[in-house]
Write an enzyme that holds these catalytic residues in place. Structure first.
Site, mmCIF file in Angstrom:
data_model
loop_
_atom_site.group_PDB
_atom_site.id
_atom_site.type_symbol
_atom_site.label_atom_id
_atom_site.label_comp_id
_atom_site.label_asym_id
_atom_site.label_seq_id
_atom_site.Cartn_x
_atom_site.Cartn_y
_atom_site.Cartn_z
ATOM 1 N N SER A 193 0.860 -1.193 0.000
ATOM 2 C CA SER A 193 0.000 0.000 0.000
ATOM 3 C C SER A 193 0.899 1.247 0.000
ATOM 4 O O SER A 193 1.691 1.408 -0.927
ATOM 5 C CB SER A 193 -0.942 -0.041 1.203
ATOM 6 O OG SER A 193 -2.005 0.850 1.013
ATOM 7 N N ASP A 407 -8.613 -6.387 -4.736
ATOM 8 C CA ASP A 407 -8.355 -5.180 -3.939
ATOM 9 C C ASP A 407 -9.488 -4.180 -4.174
ATOM 10 O O ASP A 407 -9.772 -3.824 -5.325
ATOM 11 C CB ASP A 407 -7.008 -4.575 -4.371
ATOM 12 C CG ASP A 407 -6.488 -3.526 -3.387
ATOM 13 O OD1 ASP A 407 -7.321 -2.836 -2.771
ATOM 14 O OD2 ASP A 407 -5.258 -3.394 -3.269
ATOM 15 N N HIS A 446 -6.881 -6.148 -0.413
ATOM 16 C CA HIS A 446 -5.842 -5.134 -0.304
ATOM 17 C C HIS A 446 -4.688 -5.658 0.562
ATOM 18 O O HIS A 446 -4.828 -5.763 1.776
ATOM 19 C CB HIS A 446 -6.421 -3.853 0.288
ATOM 20 C CG HIS A 446 -5.444 -2.720 0.298
ATOM 21 N ND1 HIS A 446 -4.761 -2.312 -0.829
ATOM 22 C CD2 HIS A 446 -5.016 -1.908 1.291
ATOM 23 C CE1 HIS A 446 -3.968 -1.298 -0.523
ATOM 24 N NE2 HIS A 446 -4.101 -1.042 0.759
#
Ligand SMILES: [Ca+2]
Length: 519
Positions: A193, A407, A446
């Site tokens: 991320s 995601d 994610h």
């Protein structure tokens, strides 16, 4: 005599100078690290920790570490320090140095999440447990996942964007060398991320900091990511959850089932996962109620919302701003499209970073105009989209990127797009795959989780690549239920995908081959 004494002193000082590097190369005690001199850096403490055998380090609960306290089970030297490269900078970082006899000779620096200003302690502890000297930073501010810290603090924004990680990395290498009496053989980055963005930022801006980088689900196109999120999370649902356009959770499940029905079996294995969603021509229009609204269909307004979420944000001329979410990810949309307000992280970005106005009203958001403004004001600072990785490649660096196809925070198409831009810039797929490979992860959300095999050792694959020159042709991922592995599958370097051989269990990686799918 005097002259003789003076020349004796001069000789002595020369001797001292010539000894200095030798002395610096000797191992220093943990406690002595507080006196190591590094420009801009204050080492606030260095403490030898001898867990008896497990030591609980009390930590405040945070979004990164919801459980708070952390248990560490090997002896190490815990160094706390901060760097102040500008008068408005306070970049805290920690370096955790395992005892020399347990050190694997390498540095692993770990990344952050969102705009959170806190060291990622669980990642530090994990790196330490694997024998690495580990380093992490708070990126230059202490905060939760909102961006108010950046208001009227342009230097702090630069610290978060790229300076903090570089400062931490350079300083960690110096502290590490003082402690062990030698430099790390190799330095690795591992993050997802924002951590993925930080890894790509390093490769682009400071190509000699790291020898290998794991960059998961990178938030590297910050201006467009936040503009796209603001758009999707509000414009589609600005009239609130009672609005016709709102898709309630049970209808998301209807949509998800329909996407699976259209695409799951297409990849040769009916397993609840769409192997390559980009190859799935799913149109939510097929789920539109033919008559009155019912539990098994979507209204025309809901179909329009779904189409928009799959399509992603676009400029008024139709050019893509940020990709949409993929078929198969529908159950995760609740975070992004809860209505009636846009998500906080995207609003905070525009409020504090783009407009510098705490009273900015998201109702004034214009995706066309405000994306361009964000690019113009901040693009060169916060984004990490430069496809020119020549210096990093020449340094011998390797990058493993990964991104979950399900995601629903950062659209996976963003990684596909960045990968494509590198392929174009770096002379084609073959030349790119000499040092950068992207592994898309079917059925992963994610950074982690999801119905597909989503546990895999990217660092192990990276090290094998960098240290033994064995490029990752595949990475085996597993899925577990209640602690037992119940599925495994190879992850393949994009654009390859895992293709079922047609024989044997579809839950065993051995029955799949990486290749270019015909489906
Ligand atoms: Ca499937």
């Amino acid at each position: 005599m005097k002259d003789g004494f003076a020349s004796y002193l001069a000789a002595l000082s020369l001797l001292a100078l010539s000894l200095a590097p030798g002395r610096a190369a000797a191992q220093q005690s943990c406690e002595a690290l507080t006196s190591v001199k590094i420009p801009n850096v204050t080492v606030t403490s260095a403490t030898a920790i001898h867990p008896p055998p497990n030591l609980v380090i009390p930590l405040p609960p945070s979004p990164i570490n919801p459980a708070g306290d952390l248990t560490v089970s090997i002896p190490f030297c815990r160094v706390l320090a901060f760097s102040a490269p500008t008068s408005d900078s306070h970049i805290s970082f920690e370096v955790w140095l395992p005892a020399a006899e347990t050190w694997n000779g390498k540095l692993e620096a770990v990344g952050n999440g969102g705009f959170i200003g806190q060291i990622s302690y669980p990642a530090l502890a994990s790196a330490l447990a694997h024998g690495y000297a580990a380093a992490g930073t708070d990126t230059g501010h202490a905060s939760g996942n909102d961006e108010s810290w950046a208001f009227e603090h342009p230097e702090k924004l630069i610290d978060w964007s790229y300076r903090a990680v570089h400062e931490m990395t350079v300083s960690s290498k110096i502290l590490l060398q003082a402690f062990y009496g030698k430099a790390a053989k190799l330095s690795y980055w591992n993050g997802c991320s924002t951590g993925g963005k930080q890894g790509l930022t390093e490769a682009q801006r400071y190509p000699t900091d790291f020898d290998g980088i794991v960059a998961g689900a990178p938030a590297n196109y910050i201006t467009h990511l936040q503009a796209g999120s603001e758009y999707i999370s509000w414009v589609a649902l600005k009239d609130g959850t009672s609005a016709p356009r709102y898709i309630p959770v049970d209808k998301l499940a209807v949509l998800h089932k329909a996407a699976l029905r259209a695409c799951d079996a297409k990849d040769g294995v009916t397993d609840g996962v769409i192997e390559v969603p980009k190859r799935c021509p799913f149109d939510p229009k097929t789920m539109q109620c033919s008559g009155a609204d019912g539990p098994d269909c979507l209204t025309a307004a809901q179909v329009e919302t779904a189409r928009l979420i799959y399509a992603g944000a676009k400029y008024s001329d139709g050019k893509q701003i940020f990709p949409g979410f993929e078929p198969g990810s529908e159950l995760g949309w609740t975070g992004m499209v809860a209505g009636p307000k846009p998500i906080n992280i995207a609003t905070g970005f525009f409020k504090y970073m783009v407009f510098g106005d705490p009273n900015w009203d998201f109702r004034t958001f214009d995706v066309d105009r405000d994306t361009r403004l964000a690019d113009q004001k901040l693009g060169s600072i916060v984004n990490a989209i430069d496809p020119n990785l020549k210096a990093f490649k020449e340094h011998g660096g390797k990058i493993i990127m990964y991104h979950g196809w399900e995601d629903s925070s950062i659209a996976p198409g963003n990684s596909v797009n960045y990968h494509a831009s590198v392929v174009e810039k770096m002379g084609g797929m073959e030349k790119t795959q000499e040092f950068l490979r992207l592994f898309m992860v079917p059925g992963m959300g994610h950074c982690r989780g999801g119905p597909g095999p989503n546990t895999f050792d990217a660092m192990g694959a990276l090290e094998q690549w960098r240290e033994q020159n064995i490029a990752p042709e595949k990475i085996i991922a597993t899925h577990s239920s209640n602690g037992t592995v119940d599925n495994s599958r190879p992850l393949c370097p994009y654009p390859q995908a895992a293709i079922y051989n047609g024989n044997g269990k579809t839950t065993e990686a051995a029955n799949f081959t990486c290749g270019n799918p015909s489906w």
